[in-house]
Design an enzyme around this catalytic site. Structure first.
Site, short mmCIF file in Angstrom:
data_model
loop_
_atom_site.label_atom_id
_atom_site.label_comp_id
_atom_site.label_asym_id
_atom_site.label_seq_id
_atom_site.Cartn_x
_atom_site.Cartn_y
_atom_site.Cartn_z
N SER A 136 0.81 -1.23 0.00
CA SER A 136 0.00 0.00 0.00
C SER A 136 0.84 1.27 0.00
O SER A 136 1.88 1.35 0.67
CB SER A 136 -0.88 -0.01 1.24
OG SER A 136 -1.43 1.26 1.47
N GLU A 138 0.10 3.68 1.63
CA GLU A 138 0.08 4.13 3.03
C GLU A 138 1.46 3.92 3.67
O GLU A 138 1.82 4.61 4.62
CB GLU A 138 -1.01 3.34 3.77
CG GLU A 138 -1.28 3.75 5.19
CD GLU A 138 -1.99 5.10 5.37
OE1 GLU A 138 -2.53 5.63 4.39
OE2 GLU A 138 -1.96 5.60 6.49
N TYR A 160 -1.62 0.08 10.69
CA TYR A 160 -1.89 -0.58 9.41
C TYR A 160 -0.65 -0.50 8.51
O TYR A 160 -0.19 -1.51 7.96
CB TYR A 160 -3.08 0.09 8.73
CG TYR A 160 -3.28 -0.26 7.28
CD1 TYR A 160 -3.98 -1.41 6.91
CD2 TYR A 160 -2.77 0.55 6.26
CE1 TYR A 160 -4.16 -1.74 5.57
CE2 TYR A 160 -2.95 0.23 4.92
CZ TYR A 160 -3.65 -0.91 4.58
OH TYR A 160 -3.82 -1.24 3.26
P1 NAP Z 1 -11.52 -4.54 1.71
O1 NAP Z 1 -12.66 -4.17 0.82
O2 NAP Z 1 -11.52 -4.06 3.11
O3 NAP Z 1 -11.42 -6.14 1.70
C1 NAP Z 1 -10.61 -6.80 2.63
C2 NAP Z 1 -10.85 -8.29 2.48
O4 NAP Z 1 -10.04 -8.99 3.46
C3 NAP Z 1 -12.30 -8.74 2.75
O5 NAP Z 1 -12.62 -9.78 1.88
C4 NAP Z 1 -12.24 -9.25 4.18
O6 NAP Z 1 -13.22 -10.19 4.50
C5 NAP Z 1 -10.87 -9.91 4.15
N1 NAP Z 1 -10.32 -10.19 5.46
C6 NAP Z 1 -10.17 -9.33 6.50
N2 NAP Z 1 -9.61 -9.95 7.56
C7 NAP Z 1 -9.41 -11.24 7.18
C8 NAP Z 1 -8.89 -12.38 7.83
N3 NAP Z 1 -8.47 -12.34 9.09
N4 NAP Z 1 -8.83 -13.54 7.14
C9 NAP Z 1 -9.28 -13.61 5.87
N5 NAP Z 1 -9.80 -12.56 5.21
C10 NAP Z 1 -9.87 -11.40 5.85
O7 NAP Z 1 -10.14 -4.07 1.06
P2 NAP Z 1 -9.81 -3.71 -0.46
O8 NAP Z 1 -10.02 -2.24 -0.65
O9 NAP Z 1 -10.45 -4.67 -1.37
O10 NAP Z 1 -8.22 -3.92 -0.48
C11 NAP Z 1 -7.65 -5.18 -0.81
C12 NAP Z 1 -6.22 -5.24 -0.30
O11 NAP Z 1 -5.46 -4.21 -0.89
C13 NAP Z 1 -6.08 -5.05 1.20
O12 NAP Z 1 -4.99 -5.84 1.64
C14 NAP Z 1 -5.75 -3.59 1.34
O13 NAP Z 1 -5.03 -3.38 2.56
C15 NAP Z 1 -4.87 -3.39 0.13
N6 NAP Z 1 -4.88 -2.04 -0.44
C16 NAP Z 1 -6.06 -1.41 -0.73
C17 NAP Z 1 -6.02 -0.16 -1.32
C18 NAP Z 1 -7.29 0.56 -1.66
O14 NAP Z 1 -7.22 1.78 -1.89
N7 NAP Z 1 -8.42 -0.13 -1.76
C19 NAP Z 1 -4.78 0.45 -1.61
C20 NAP Z 1 -3.61 -0.24 -1.31
C21 NAP Z 1 -3.65 -1.49 -0.74
P3 NAP Z 1 -14.69 -9.74 5.03
O15 NAP Z 1 -15.49 -9.44 3.79
O16 NAP Z 1 -15.15 -10.94 5.76
O17 NAP Z 1 -14.49 -8.53 5.89
N1 GDD Z 2 -12.36 7.14 6.50
C1 GDD Z 2 -12.49 8.47 6.63
N2 GDD Z 2 -13.62 8.97 7.21
N3 GDD Z 2 -11.47 9.27 6.20
C2 GDD Z 2 -11.63 10.60 6.32
C3 GDD Z 2 -12.77 11.17 6.89
C4 GDD Z 2 -13.81 10.32 7.36
O1 GDD Z 2 -14.83 10.75 7.88
N4 GDD Z 2 -12.64 12.53 6.86
C5 GDD Z 2 -11.45 12.79 6.30
N5 GDD Z 2 -10.83 11.64 5.98
C6 GDD Z 2 -9.48 11.52 5.40
C7 GDD Z 2 -8.56 10.58 6.20
O2 GDD Z 2 -8.03 11.26 7.34
C8 GDD Z 2 -7.51 10.27 5.13
O3 GDD Z 2 -6.52 11.27 5.12
C9 GDD Z 2 -8.29 10.34 3.82
O4 GDD Z 2 -9.55 10.94 4.12
C10 GDD Z 2 -8.54 8.99 3.17
O5 GDD Z 2 -9.08 8.12 4.15
P1 GDD Z 2 -9.66 6.67 3.78
O6 GDD Z 2 -10.66 6.80 2.69
O7 GDD Z 2 -10.08 6.02 5.05
O8 GDD Z 2 -8.42 5.92 3.11
P2 GDD Z 2 -6.89 5.80 3.56
O9 GDD Z 2 -6.09 6.64 2.62
O10 GDD Z 2 -6.71 6.05 5.00
O11 GDD Z 2 -6.60 4.26 3.32
C11 GDD Z 2 -7.00 3.62 2.09
O12 GDD Z 2 -5.98 3.74 1.13
C12 GDD Z 2 -4.75 3.05 1.46
C13 GDD Z 2 -3.78 3.29 0.30
O13 GDD Z 2 -3.13 4.51 0.46
C14 GDD Z 2 -7.33 2.16 2.42
O14 GDD Z 2 -7.93 1.57 1.32
C15 GDD Z 2 -6.07 1.38 2.78
O15 GDD Z 2 -6.40 0.00 2.93
C16 GDD Z 2 -5.06 1.57 1.65
O16 GDD Z 2 -3.88 0.87 1.92
#
Ligand code: NAP
Ligand code: GDD
Length: 384
Positions: A136, A138, A160
Site C-alpha cells: 500500500s 500508506e 496498518y
Molecule cells: P476490503 O474491501 O476491506 O477487503 C478486505 C478483504 O479482506 C475482505 O474480503 C475481508 O473479508 C478480508 N479479510 C479481512 N480480515 C481477514 C482475515 N483475518 N482472514 C481472511 N480474510 C480477511 O479491502 P480492499 O479495498 O479490497 O483492499 C484489498 C487489499 O489491498 C487489502 O490488503 C488492502 O489493505 C490493500 N490495499 C487497498 C487499497 C485501496 O485503496 N483499496 C490500496 C492499497 C492497498 P470480510 O469481507 O469478511 O471482511
Molecule cells: N475514512 C475516513 N472517514 N477518512 C476521512 C474522513 C472520514 O470521515 N474525513 C477525512 N478523511 C481523510 C482521512 O483522514 C484520510 O486522510 C483520507 O480521508 C482517506 O481516508 P480513507 O478513505 O479512510 O483511506 P486511507 O487513505 O486512510 O486508506 C485507504 O488507502 C490506502 C492506500 O493509500 C485504504 O484503502 C487502505 O487499505 C489503503 O492501503
C-alpha cells in the site's frame, strides 16, 4: 478445463470482487478464501457466484482466515493454485489505531503464514506458485518525496502501514531467500461503487445521494485537507494480474499520478448532484487520526513502461460513477421508506426514517444496506 487456477484471499472485499471477475473473464478457475461470519459477506461477489451443483463452476469459495496458518496450508494443497493474490487485510487505517494488534496479526503474520505455506508447498511438490502481495501507498506515510516511486523510503504513520511494511519486506525476503516468485503491488488509493462505506470517498458519495433525496441532512467528516491519489479499483486489479505475468518477479507502484484533497472530492461528488457540500458537512474530530498521512501522489512510470499499464478512469469519472451508483441505492431506500417500510442494516437496526416500526425486512434490503457512517445515531458510525 481452465488453463490456470488462482487463489484470492480477501475475495469478498472491493478488490477481491473485481479481480475475481477479471480472472473468470480470462478463463481462470478462481478459488476465493472467505471468513466464516454469522451474516452474509458475499454481497460483492453474489453476481458471479453460481450454485456448486450447476455445471462448469469456475468460482469456488473456501472457508479460511489469515490467522489460521494450518487452514491456509490445507487450502493450498487442495486448490493447487498457479497464482495467489493476497488481498485479505483489516484494511481500514483509522480502525488500525483502535485494533493495532489484530491489524498486525492479520496483515503481517497472516502474510507470513501464507509465505511459509507457499515455500513448503513448492519444496514438497516442485510446483512454482506466483504470489501477489497487496502492498500500500500508506507505507510512504510521512512522505520523503513527492511523487512517490519504488525507490521512495517508507515512513509508516499507522499500525496498518507498519504491518504492511512488514509484509512488504517479508515478501521480498522470501523471493530472495527461497526463490519464490513473489511480488508487491504498491497500490495507491482506489475506489469504486463497491468501496466499503467507511472509506472517505464512499462515505461522501453515499451521503450526497441520500441528502439529495432527503434521506439525511448532515455528513460528519474529519480532515478535509488530506490529499490522495485516487484511481478506479477496476483498473487496478488489471495491474495486479499484469504484475504476475512478467518473466521475473518485481515490485511496482500503481497510481494515477494525480493528487486531490478530500475537499476536491466533495466538490466533484456533491457538484454532480448540484448540491453545496458546505451546507451539509460538519467536522467531527473523532474522524481525525492520531497520526495522519497528508499527501500521497504516485509515480507509476515503471508500471507504465514494463507492464504497459495505465489508468482508464479519471478522477471526475470515478466520482460521478460512485455518485450515480449510490443514487440508485438511495432511490431504492427512498421507495421503501416512502411506502412505510423500515430499511434495516444487516444486524436488523433501522437506518432510515420509517412510518411504521415493524419487523426488519429480510433478503434484498438486508443485503443492500450496509449503513456505517451515514447516520450519527449508528454506534458503528461514530467509530470510523
Ligand atoms: P476490503 O474491501 O476491506 O477487503 C478486505 C478483504 O479482506 C475482505 O474480503 C475481508 O473479508 C478480508 N479479510 C479481512 N480480515 C481477514 C482475515 N483475518 N482472514 C481472511 N480474510 C480477511 O479491502 P480492499 O479495498 O479490497 O483492499 C484489498 C487489499 O489491498 C487489502 O490488503 C488492502 O489493505 C490493500 N490495499 C487497498 C487499497 C485501496 O485503496 N483499496 C490500496 C492499497 C492497498 P470480510 O469481507 O469478511 O471482511
Ligand atoms: N475514512 C475516513 N472517514 N477518512 C476521512 C474522513 C472520514 O470521515 N474525513 C477525512 N478523511 C481523510 C482521512 O483522514 C484520510 O486522510 C483520507 O480521508 C482517506 O481516508 P480513507 O478513505 O479512510 O483511506 P486511507 O487513505 O486512510 O486508506 C485507504 O488507502 C490506502 C492506500 O493509500 C485504504 O484503502 C487502505 O487499505 C489503503 O492501503
Amino acid at each position: 478445463m481452465s488453463e490456470k487456477t488462482a487463489l484470492i484471499t480477501g475475495v469478498t472485499g472491493q478488490d477481491g470482487a473485481y479481480l475475481a471477475e477479471l480472472l473468470l473473464a480470462k478463463g481462470y478457475d478462481v478459488h476465493g478464501v472467505m471468513r466464516r461470519s454469522s451474516g452474509f459477506s458475499t454481497q460483492r461477489i453474489d453476481h458471479i457466484y453460481r450454485d456448486r451443483h450447476e455445471n462448469d463452476i469456475r468460482l469456488h469459495l473456501e472457508y479460511g482466515d489469515m490467522l489460521d496458518a494450518l487452514g491456509l496450508r490445507r487450502i493450498l494443497t487442495k486448490v493447487k493454485p498457479d497464482e495467489i493474490y493476497n488481498l485479505a487485510a483489516q484494511s481500514h487505517v483509522r480502525t488500525s489505531f483502535d485494533q493495532p494488534i489484530y491489524t498486525a496479526e492479520v496483515i503481517a503474520m497472516g502474510t507470513l503464514h501464507l509465505l511459509e505455506a507457499v515455500r513448503d508447498y513448492q519444496e514438497m511438490t516442485g510446483r512454482q506458485v506466483r504470489l501477489y502481495q497487496a502492498s500500500s501507498s500508506e507505507m510512504f506515510g510521512n512522505v520523503r518525496q513527492v511523487p512517490q516511486n519504488e525507490h521512495t523510503p517508507f515512513f509508516p504513520r499507522s499500525p496498518y502501514a507498519c504491518a504492511k511494511v512488514h509484509a512488504f519486506y517479508q515478501t521480498i525476503n522470501y523471493r530472495d531467500a527461497y526463490g519464490l516468485y513473489a511480488c508487491n503491488g504498491i497500490l495507491f488509493n482506489h475506489e469504486s461503487p463497491r468501496r466499503g462505506e467507511t472509506f472517505v470517498t464512499r462515505k461522501i458519495t453515499r451521503a450526497a445521494a441520500r441528502i439529495k433525496l432527503g434521506l439525511q441532512d448532515k455528513l460528519f467528516l474529519g480532515n478535509l485537507d488530506a490529499k490522495r491519489d485516487w484511481g478506479f479499483a477496476g483498473d487496478y486489479v488489471e495491474a495486479m494480474w499484469l504484475i504476475l505475468q512478467q518473466e521475473d518477479p518485481d515490485d511496482f507502484v500503481v497510481a494515477t499520478g494525480e493528487t486531490r484533497s478530500v475537499r476536491e472530492f466533495l466538490d466533484e461528488a456533491f457538484g454532480h448532484l448540484k448540491l453545496d457540500w458546505q451546507k451539509h458537512v460538519e467536522i467531527d474530530k473523532r474522524y481525525f487520526r492520531p497520526t495522519e498521512v497528508h499527501i500521497l501522489q504516485g509515480d507509476a512510470t515503471k508500471a507504465r513502461n514494463l507492464l504497459g499499464w495505465k489508468p482508464k478512469v479519471s478522477f471526475k469519472q470515478l466520482a460521478h460513477m460512485m455518485v450515480d451508483a449510490d443514487m440508485e441505492l438511495a432511490q431504492r431506500e427512498k421507495t421503501l421508506t416512502d411506502a412505510g417500510f423500515p430499511v434495516h442494516a444487516a444486524d436488523g437496526r433501522p437506518v432510515c426514517g420509517t412510518r411504521s416500526q415493524s419487523k426488519p425486512l429480510k433478503g434484498l434490503v438486508r443485503r443492500e444496506i450496509e449503513s456505517e457512517d451515514r447516520s450519527s445515531a449508528s454506534p458503528r458510525a461514530t467509530a470510523l
